[in-house]
Motif scaffolding. Structure first.
Motif, PDB file in Angstrom:
ATOM      1  N   UNK A 197     -69.965  25.757  39.412  1.00 27.73           N
ATOM      2  CA  UNK A 197     -70.927  25.807  40.480  1.00 27.73           C
ATOM      3  C   UNK A 197     -70.921  24.566  41.442  1.00 27.73           C
ATOM      4  N   UNK A 198     -70.498  24.863  42.860  1.00 23.43           N
ATOM      5  CA  UNK A 198     -70.213  23.449  43.506  1.00 23.43           C
ATOM      6  C   UNK A 198     -71.288  22.555  44.029  1.00 23.43           C
TER       7      UNK A 198
ATOM      8  N   UNK B 246     -79.858  21.141  40.426  1.00 24.73           N
ATOM      9  CA  UNK B 246     -80.069  19.846  39.406  1.00 24.73           C
ATOM     10  C   UNK B 246     -78.572  19.575  38.805  1.00 24.73           C
ATOM     11  N   UNK B 247     -77.919  18.815  39.285  1.00 21.12           N
ATOM     12  CA  UNK B 247     -76.714  18.301  38.751  1.00 21.12           C
ATOM     13  C   UNK B 247     -76.893  17.760  37.499  1.00 21.12           C
ATOM     14  N   UNK B 248     -77.805  16.882  37.076  1.00 19.75           N
ATOM     15  CA  UNK B 248     -77.922  16.197  35.751  1.00 19.75           C
ATOM     16  C   UNK B 248     -78.235  17.207  34.891  1.00 19.75           C
ATOM     17  N   UNK B 249     -78.971  18.274  35.066  1.00 22.54           N
ATOM     18  CA  UNK B 249     -79.483  19.343  33.842  1.00 22.54           C
ATOM     19  C   UNK B 249     -78.307  20.266  34.047  1.00 22.54           C
ATOM     20  N   UNK B 250     -77.350  20.503  35.041  1.00 21.98           N
ATOM     21  CA  UNK B 250     -76.237  21.191  34.878  1.00 21.98           C
ATOM     22  C   UNK B 250     -75.100  20.724  34.057  1.00 21.98           C
ATOM     23  N   UNK B 251     -75.221  19.281  34.040  1.00 19.93           N
ATOM     24  CA  UNK B 251     -74.214  18.591  33.316  1.00 19.93           C
ATOM     25  C   UNK B 251     -74.728  18.466  31.854  1.00 19.93           C
TER      26      UNK B 251
ATOM     27  N   UNK C 129     -70.242  28.055  30.131  1.00 15.71           N
ATOM     28  CA  UNK C 129     -69.879  26.805  30.556  1.00 15.71           C
ATOM     29  C   UNK C 129     -68.732  26.452  31.800  1.00 15.71           C
ATOM     30  N   UNK C 130     -68.061  27.858  31.662  1.00 16.06           N
ATOM     31  CA  UNK C 130     -67.043  27.745  32.956  1.00 16.06           C
ATOM     32  C   UNK C 130     -67.915  28.133  34.202  1.00 16.06           C
TER      33      UNK C 130
END
Length: 110
Positions: free
Chosen positions: A53-54, A58-63, A47-48
């Motif tokens: 990761x700046x 895929x931002x939505x997948x990461x969130x 999770x951390x």
């Protein structure tokens, strides 16, 4: 992103946070006071790393992954972000020698 697990310590190549084995269970540096299983400690480190990761592909997948990992620890994603951010502020304060305290919410032991 790579985790380096040993029998007593889990570290990351992209974040200074760690997980330590106490003999009774695992404690995440950013989630003190909660005794975790090894699997939960790894989940907390992943999770951390995900939140650290700046520029994820895929931002939505990461969130979405971060939210699932937080839920696995019994946290809402926003709470995990606040706890991790407080650790960053505390490290920055220590480095600068500033004489101030950061209020960090505590999580009761599960």
């Amino acid at each position: 992103m790579t985790l380096e697990p040993t029998d007593w310590l889990i570290t990351s190549d992209i974040t200074p946070e760690t997980a330590h084995y106490t003999g009774d269970g695992w404690i995440l540096s950013w989630l003190p006071g909660r005794l975790l299983t090894r699997e939960q400690a790894i989940t907390g480190m992943v999770l951390d790393e995900t939140l650290s990761d700046p520029d994820p592909e895929d931002y939505l997948l990461a969130m979405e992954i971060a939210a699932m990992r937080a839920a696995d620890l019994g946290l809402e994603l926003a709470k995990a972000v606040v706890l991790l951010h407080a650790r960053i502020l505390e490290r920055d304060r220590r480095r600068s020698g500033a004489n101030c305290r950061i209020a960090v919410p505590t999580t009761p032991a599960a």
